[in-house]
Each structure stands twice: as structure tokens, then as C-alpha cells.
Design a protein around this motif. Structure first.
Motif, PDB file in Angstrom:
ATOM      1  N   LEU A   8     -84.908 -10.659  13.413  1.00  0.00           N
ATOM      2  CA  LEU A   8     -84.814 -10.953  11.993  1.00  0.00           C
ATOM      3  C   LEU A   8     -84.544  -9.676  11.213  1.00  0.00           C
ATOM      4  CD1 LEU A   8     -85.084 -12.852   9.566  1.00  0.00           C
ATOM      5  CD2 LEU A   8     -87.556 -12.441   9.630  1.00  0.00           C
ATOM      6  N   THR A   9     -85.262  -8.613  11.542  1.00  0.00           N
ATOM      7  CA  THR A   9     -85.067  -7.339  10.855  1.00  0.00           C
ATOM      8  C   THR A   9     -83.638  -6.844  11.030  1.00  0.00           C
ATOM      9  OG1 THR A   9     -87.393  -6.757  11.222  1.00  0.00           O
ATOM     10  CG2 THR A   9     -85.888  -4.963  10.662  1.00  0.00           C
ATOM     11  N   GLU A  10     -83.095  -6.980  12.244  1.00  0.00           N
ATOM     12  CA  GLU A  10     -81.724  -6.547  12.501  1.00  0.00           C
ATOM     13  C   GLU A  10     -80.731  -7.365  11.685  1.00  0.00           C
ATOM     14  OE1 GLU A  10     -81.398  -6.912  16.707  1.00  0.00           O
ATOM     15  OE2 GLU A  10     -82.385  -4.997  17.126  1.00  0.00           O
ATOM     16  N   ARG A  11     -80.970  -8.677  11.601  1.00  0.00           N
ATOM     17  CA  ARG A  11     -80.085  -9.533  10.802  1.00  0.00           C
ATOM     18  C   ARG A  11     -80.131  -9.121   9.331  1.00  0.00           C
ATOM     19  NH1 ARG A  11     -79.190 -14.975  12.700  1.00  0.00           N
ATOM     20  NH2 ARG A  11     -78.886 -14.883  14.964  1.00  0.00           N
ATOM     21  N   VAL A  12     -81.351  -8.869   8.835  1.00  0.00           N
ATOM     22  CA  VAL A  12     -81.503  -8.490   7.431  1.00  0.00           C
ATOM     23  C   VAL A  12     -80.861  -7.129   7.169  1.00  0.00           C
ATOM     24  CG1 VAL A  12     -83.169  -7.943   5.618  1.00  0.00           C
ATOM     25  CG2 VAL A  12     -83.574  -9.879   7.120  1.00  0.00           C
ATOM     26  N   GLN A  13     -80.980  -6.214   8.110  1.00  0.00           N
ATOM     27  CA  GLN A  13     -80.341  -4.905   7.951  1.00  0.00           C
ATOM     28  C   GLN A  13     -78.827  -5.041   7.862  1.00  0.00           C
ATOM     29  OE1 GLN A  13     -82.082  -2.939  11.358  1.00  0.00           O
ATOM     30  NE2 GLN A  13     -83.640  -1.903  10.101  1.00  0.00           N
ATOM     31  N   PHE A  33     -79.913   0.503  -0.106  1.00  0.00           N
ATOM     32  CA  PHE A  33     -80.918  -0.559  -0.098  1.00  0.00           C
ATOM     33  C   PHE A  33     -81.968  -0.246   0.957  1.00  0.00           C
ATOM     34  CE2 PHE A  33     -77.762  -2.872  -2.426  1.00  0.00           C
ATOM     35  CZ  PHE A  33     -78.480  -3.787  -3.189  1.00  0.00           C
ATOM     36  N   GLU A  34     -83.198  -0.680   0.691  1.00  0.00           N
ATOM     37  CA  GLU A  34     -84.291  -0.495   1.630  1.00  0.00           C
ATOM     38  C   GLU A  34     -84.686  -1.841   2.223  1.00  0.00           C
ATOM     39  OE1 GLU A  34     -87.429   1.349  -0.515  1.00  0.00           O
ATOM     40  OE2 GLU A  34     -86.480   3.338  -0.561  1.00  0.00           O
ATOM     41  N   VAL A  35     -84.968  -1.839   3.519  1.00  0.00           N
ATOM     42  CA  VAL A  35     -85.410  -3.036   4.229  1.00  0.00           C
ATOM     43  C   VAL A  35     -86.852  -2.825   4.657  1.00  0.00           C
ATOM     44  CG1 VAL A  35     -85.071  -4.493   6.251  1.00  0.00           C
ATOM     45  CG2 VAL A  35     -83.083  -3.588   5.024  1.00  0.00           C
ATOM     46  N   LYS A  36     -87.734  -3.744   4.259  1.00  0.00           N
ATOM     47  CA  LYS A  36     -89.150  -3.627   4.606  1.00  0.00           C
ATOM     48  C   LYS A  36     -89.601  -4.880   5.347  1.00  0.00           C
ATOM     49  CE  LYS A  36     -90.277  -0.717   0.627  1.00  0.00           C
ATOM     50  NZ  LYS A  36     -91.103  -0.582  -0.607  1.00  0.00           N
ATOM     51  N   VAL A  37     -90.366  -4.669   6.404  1.00  0.00           N
ATOM     52  CA  VAL A  37     -90.877  -5.778   7.216  1.00  0.00           C
ATOM     53  C   VAL A  37     -92.254  -6.161   6.711  1.00  0.00           C
ATOM     54  CG1 VAL A  37     -91.479  -6.554   9.534  1.00  0.00           C
ATOM     55  CG2 VAL A  37     -89.577  -4.948   9.203  1.00  0.00           C
ATOM     56  N   SER A  40     -97.933  -9.752   6.160  1.00  0.00           N
ATOM     57  CA  SER A  40     -99.030 -10.510   5.577  1.00  0.00           C
ATOM     58  C   SER A  40     -99.072 -11.960   6.040  1.00  0.00           C
ATOM     59  CB  SER A  40     -98.941 -10.467   4.044  1.00  0.00           C
ATOM     60  OG  SER A  40     -97.713 -11.021   3.612  1.00  0.00           O
ATOM     61  N   ARG A  41     -97.996 -12.453   6.619  1.00  0.00           N
ATOM     62  CA  ARG A  41     -97.953 -13.844   7.057  1.00  0.00           C
ATOM     63  C   ARG A  41     -97.622 -13.912   8.548  1.00  0.00           C
ATOM     64  NH1 ARG A  41     -94.704 -17.175   2.311  1.00  0.00           N
ATOM     65  NH2 ARG A  41     -95.736 -16.229   0.517  1.00  0.00           N
ATOM     66  N   SER A  42     -98.022 -15.011   9.149  1.00  0.00           N
ATOM     67  CA  SER A  42     -97.726 -15.178  10.562  1.00  0.00           C
ATOM     68  C   SER A  42     -96.244 -15.343  10.802  1.00  0.00           C
ATOM     69  CB  SER A  42     -98.487 -16.393  11.114  1.00  0.00           C
ATOM     70  OG  SER A  42     -98.141 -17.562  10.389  1.00  0.00           O
ATOM     71  N   ARG A  43     -95.550 -15.924   9.828  1.00  0.00           N
ATOM     72  CA  ARG A  43     -94.105 -16.108   9.956  1.00  0.00           C
ATOM     73  C   ARG A  43     -93.412 -14.822   9.510  1.00  0.00           C
ATOM     74  NH1 ARG A  43     -91.026 -21.440   7.593  1.00  0.00           N
ATOM     75  NH2 ARG A  43     -89.253 -21.391   9.018  1.00  0.00           N
ATOM     76  N   PRO A  44     -92.539 -14.256  10.348  1.00  0.00           N
ATOM     77  CA  PRO A  44     -91.931 -12.966  10.009  1.00  0.00           C
ATOM     78  C   PRO A  44     -91.111 -13.049   8.733  1.00  0.00           C
ATOM     79  CG  PRO A  44     -90.823 -13.948  11.905  1.00  0.00           C
ATOM     80  CD  PRO A  44     -92.049 -14.754  11.650  1.00  0.00           C
ATOM     81  N   GLN A  45     -91.257 -12.039   7.882  1.00  0.00           N
ATOM     82  CA  GLN A  45     -90.502 -11.941   6.647  1.00  0.00           C
ATOM     83  C   GLN A  45     -90.008 -10.517   6.476  1.00  0.00           C
ATOM     84  OE1 GLN A  45     -93.039 -13.260   3.451  1.00  0.00           O
ATOM     85  NE2 GLN A  45     -92.161 -15.304   3.516  1.00  0.00           N
ATOM     86  N   VAL A  46     -88.830 -10.380   5.897  1.00  0.00           N
ATOM     87  CA  VAL A  46     -88.250  -9.070   5.660  1.00  0.00           C
ATOM     88  C   VAL A  46     -87.684  -9.058   4.245  1.00  0.00           C
ATOM     89  CG1 VAL A  46     -86.596  -7.352   6.450  1.00  0.00           C
ATOM     90  CG2 VAL A  46     -87.664  -8.868   8.107  1.00  0.00           C
ATOM     91  N   SER A  47     -87.935  -7.970   3.506  1.00  0.00           N
ATOM     92  CA  SER A  47     -87.455  -7.883   2.133  1.00  0.00           C
ATOM     93  C   SER A  47     -86.385  -6.809   2.002  1.00  0.00           C
ATOM     94  CB  SER A  47     -88.610  -7.581   1.175  1.00  0.00           C
ATOM     95  OG  SER A  47     -89.131  -6.289   1.430  1.00  0.00           O
ATOM     96  N   ILE A  48     -85.537  -6.998   0.998  1.00  0.00           N
ATOM     97  CA  ILE A  48     -84.475  -6.041   0.678  1.00  0.00           C
ATOM     98  C   ILE A  48     -84.582  -5.714  -0.801  1.00  0.00           C
ATOM     99  CG2 ILE A  48     -81.994  -5.590   0.653  1.00  0.00           C
ATOM    100  CD1 ILE A  48     -81.637  -7.884   2.624  1.00  0.00           C
ATOM    101  N   LEU A  68     -79.212  -2.592 -12.747  1.00  0.00           N
ATOM    102  CA  LEU A  68     -79.192  -3.802 -11.924  1.00  0.00           C
ATOM    103  C   LEU A  68     -80.241  -3.677 -10.831  1.00  0.00           C
ATOM    104  CD1 LEU A  68     -77.921  -6.474 -10.868  1.00  0.00           C
ATOM    105  CD2 LEU A  68     -76.320  -5.046  -9.564  1.00  0.00           C
ATOM    106  N   LEU A  69     -81.147  -4.652 -10.775  1.00  0.00           N
ATOM    107  CA  LEU A  69     -82.145  -4.701  -9.709  1.00  0.00           C
ATOM    108  C   LEU A  69     -81.858  -5.912  -8.833  1.00  0.00           C
ATOM    109  CD1 LEU A  69     -83.748  -3.715 -12.538  1.00  0.00           C
ATOM    110  CD2 LEU A  69     -85.526  -3.325 -10.839  1.00  0.00           C
ATOM    111  N   VAL A  70     -81.793  -5.676  -7.530  1.00  0.00           N
ATOM    112  CA  VAL A  70     -81.476  -6.735  -6.567  1.00  0.00           C
ATOM    113  C   VAL A  70     -82.624  -6.840  -5.573  1.00  0.00           C
ATOM    114  CG1 VAL A  70     -79.874  -7.514  -4.790  1.00  0.00           C
ATOM    115  CG2 VAL A  70     -79.008  -6.291  -6.797  1.00  0.00           C
ATOM    116  N   GLN A  71     -83.140  -8.032  -5.388  1.00  0.00           N
ATOM    117  CA  GLN A  71     -84.253  -8.238  -4.452  1.00  0.00           C
ATOM    118  C   GLN A  71     -84.018  -9.518  -3.644  1.00  0.00           C
ATOM    119  OE1 GLN A  71     -87.349  -8.174  -7.532  1.00  0.00           O
ATOM    120  NE2 GLN A  71     -88.204  -6.358  -6.563  1.00  0.00           N
ATOM    121  N   PHE A  72     -84.270  -9.410  -2.341  1.00  0.00           N
ATOM    122  CA  PHE A  72     -84.226 -10.553  -1.451  1.00  0.00           C
ATOM    123  C   PHE A  72     -85.482 -10.567  -0.593  1.00  0.00           C
ATOM    124  CE2 PHE A  72     -79.699 -10.033  -2.264  1.00  0.00           C
ATOM    125  CZ  PHE A  72     -79.221 -11.338  -2.291  1.00  0.00           C
ATOM    126  N   ARG A  73     -85.974 -11.747  -0.281  1.00  0.00           N
ATOM    127  CA  ARG A  73     -86.996 -11.899   0.747  1.00  0.00           C
ATOM    128  C   ARG A  73     -86.460 -12.932   1.729  1.00  0.00           C
ATOM    129  NH1 ARG A  73     -92.620 -12.895  -1.528  1.00  0.00           N
ATOM    130  NH2 ARG A  73     -92.338 -15.112  -1.149  1.00  0.00           N
TER     131      ARG A  73
END
Length: 245
Positions: A8-13, A33-37, A40-48, A68-73
Motif C-alpha cells: 500500500l505504501t509503495e502504491r501511495v508513493q 509531497f510527504e507520505v506517512k504510514v 492507529s488502525r488495524s487496517r493499513p492507511q497511508v497519508s499524502i 494550495l494545500l493538498v491532502q489524501f488519506r
């Protein structure tokens, strides 16, 4: 970190790199952009999010007027084979003003009366008109000339994009907004009628969208287990519609 989290992290990167390439090509200088893993949850999440905490500077005639601020989870979709956006926010702020000018939000699991995809406008009329007059496009120059002649600049001439040919809001979206936001009188059958009309509209748009990009539609059907074969003379991908503002 599990194998699923690593993938998932690789896909998000990869997705973040696409965002960097696009923004860099648009503004003309490197955008990071920064990618953070998330853990806090059992299901993996990655933010950008953009590397610049104040937001990407957007200039007019070399002066920074907007940020411009861009955010994804992101997470896996339900089937665990697609990168899914759980939340996204595109926020535009006027330089040195903390409150947003406007922002587009998507919340995959929105609750209650909040649309999963929506636009919020925070700015007061004076701020909006100022931004409209500062534009150095043909439209902005025309506004400035009209203002110099005494013509009032009207917010009603400002256009916000809402999804192009296939992803535009339906009448049902407008009706539900009027129910939730303004409390218009409505029949007991309204909720079901709105949902059914929206399903009908989106089913049609999905079908018509397959004509715009038949190969993408065929690939999605194959992933669902359908057997799809291409005709000898396959239809042409409608890049004009797919890329339309």
C-alpha cells in the motif's frame, strides 16, 4: 509492517509522485509531497500531504497570492486489490489569511447529511472579488477594465468545476442539499425517490463513461470475473471528454 502495508505504501508513493509531477509541471518549480504510514488502525492507511506546511505558493505576476494545500488519506478498497482514497482535501487560501478561500473535500465514509464529495466556500465577498480582480488571465483583465468603468464585479461570474461530463452533480444532489441545508418541505417519499433517481443517473453515466474509455471499462469487468473480448475495430478512447475541464 505487513506485506499489505508495504505494498500500500509503495502504491501511495507512486501516486504521490504523479501528484508531484503534475503540480511541478503546472507551477514551473519543484513541488514535494510527504507520505506517512498510519499505525492507529488495524487496517493499513497511508497519508499524502505537500512538503511545504503553509501550502504550495501560487503566484500572480511573481507575487504569492494563494496557497494550495493538498491532502489524501488512502487505504485498500474493500476487495483489497485497489488503492482507494478514503479522504481528500484541496484547500486554497489567500496569502497571509488563515481561513480558507475555498476547499474541495471527499470523505469516503461520510455520515448523515454531508455529501461524500463537496465544495465549501469560506471567503467573504470582498476577498472573492479581490481575488477575481487580481487574475492576470483574459477574464481577469476584462473584469479589471469593467471595474475601472464602474461596473460591479459579481461573484456570480466565478465558475467552480464539478466533475466534467461524467461526474457532475445530479438534480437529486441539489434536491438533497436543499432538504438538509435549508430544510425545504418534502414528502415522506423524498429520501427513496432521491436515492433511486441518483442511482439511475449514475448508472447511466457509468454506462456512457464506458464509451469514453472502453479499455478501462473492459479491464475493470475482467477483474470482476467477466469475459470481455475486444472487437476487430475497437472504439476510440475519447480523450477529449476524459480530459475536459
Amino acid at each position: 509492517m505487513t506485506d499489505a502495508s508495504v505494498e500500500l505504501t509503495e502504491r501511495v508513493q507512486g501516486f504521490a509522485q504523479e501528484l508531484m509531477d503534475t503540480l511541478t509541471a503546472v507551477v514551473g518549480f519543484p513541488v514535494g509531497f510527504e507520505v506517512k504510514v498510519g499505525t492507529s488502525r488495524s487496517r493499513p492507511q497511508v497519508s499524502i500531504s505537500q512538503s511545504e506546511p503553509l501550502g504550495v505558493p501560487l503566484t500572480v505576476d511573481g507575487d504569492v497570492l494563494f496557497r494550495l494545500l493538498v491532502q489524501f488519506r488512502c487505504r485498500w478498497n474493500t476487495a483489497g486489490n485497489y488503492l482507494a482514497v478514503e479522504q481528500s482535501a484541496f484547500t486554497v487560501r489567500i496569502e497571509k489569511i488563515s481561513e480558507p478561500f475555498f476547499h474541495y473535500d471527499y470523505v469516503r465514509d461520510a455520515h448523515g447529511s454531508v455529501p461524500v464529495s463537496h465544495l465549501n466556500i469560506h471567503a467573504h465577498r470582498d476577498e472573492v472579488v479581490w481575488a477575481m480582480l487580481m487574475a492576470r488571465t483574459n477574464r481577469g483583465k476584462r473584469r479589471s477594465k469593467d471595474a475601472a468603468k464602474g461596473k460591479i464585479t459579481r461573484i456570480s461570474t466565478l465558475h467552480f468545476p464539478l466533475g466534467g461530463h461524467r461526474h457532475r452533480p445530479s438534480l437529486e444532489d441539489v434536491l438533497e442539499m436543499l432538504v438538509h441545508e435549508f430544510g425545504i418541505d418534502h414528502a415522506d417519499t423524498a429520501e427513496n425517490a432521491i436515492a433511486e433517481g441518483r442511482r439511475r443517473f449514475r448508472s447511466i453515466q457509468t454506462a456512457v463513461g464506458a464509451h469514453d474509455d472502453p479499455e478501462a471499462a473492459a479491464a475493470a469487468l475482467r477483474e470482476l470475473g467477466y469475459v470481455v473480448s475486444a472487437p476487430e475495430q475497437g472504439p476510440i478512447r475519447r480523450t477529449d471528454r476524459l480530459g475536459r475541464y
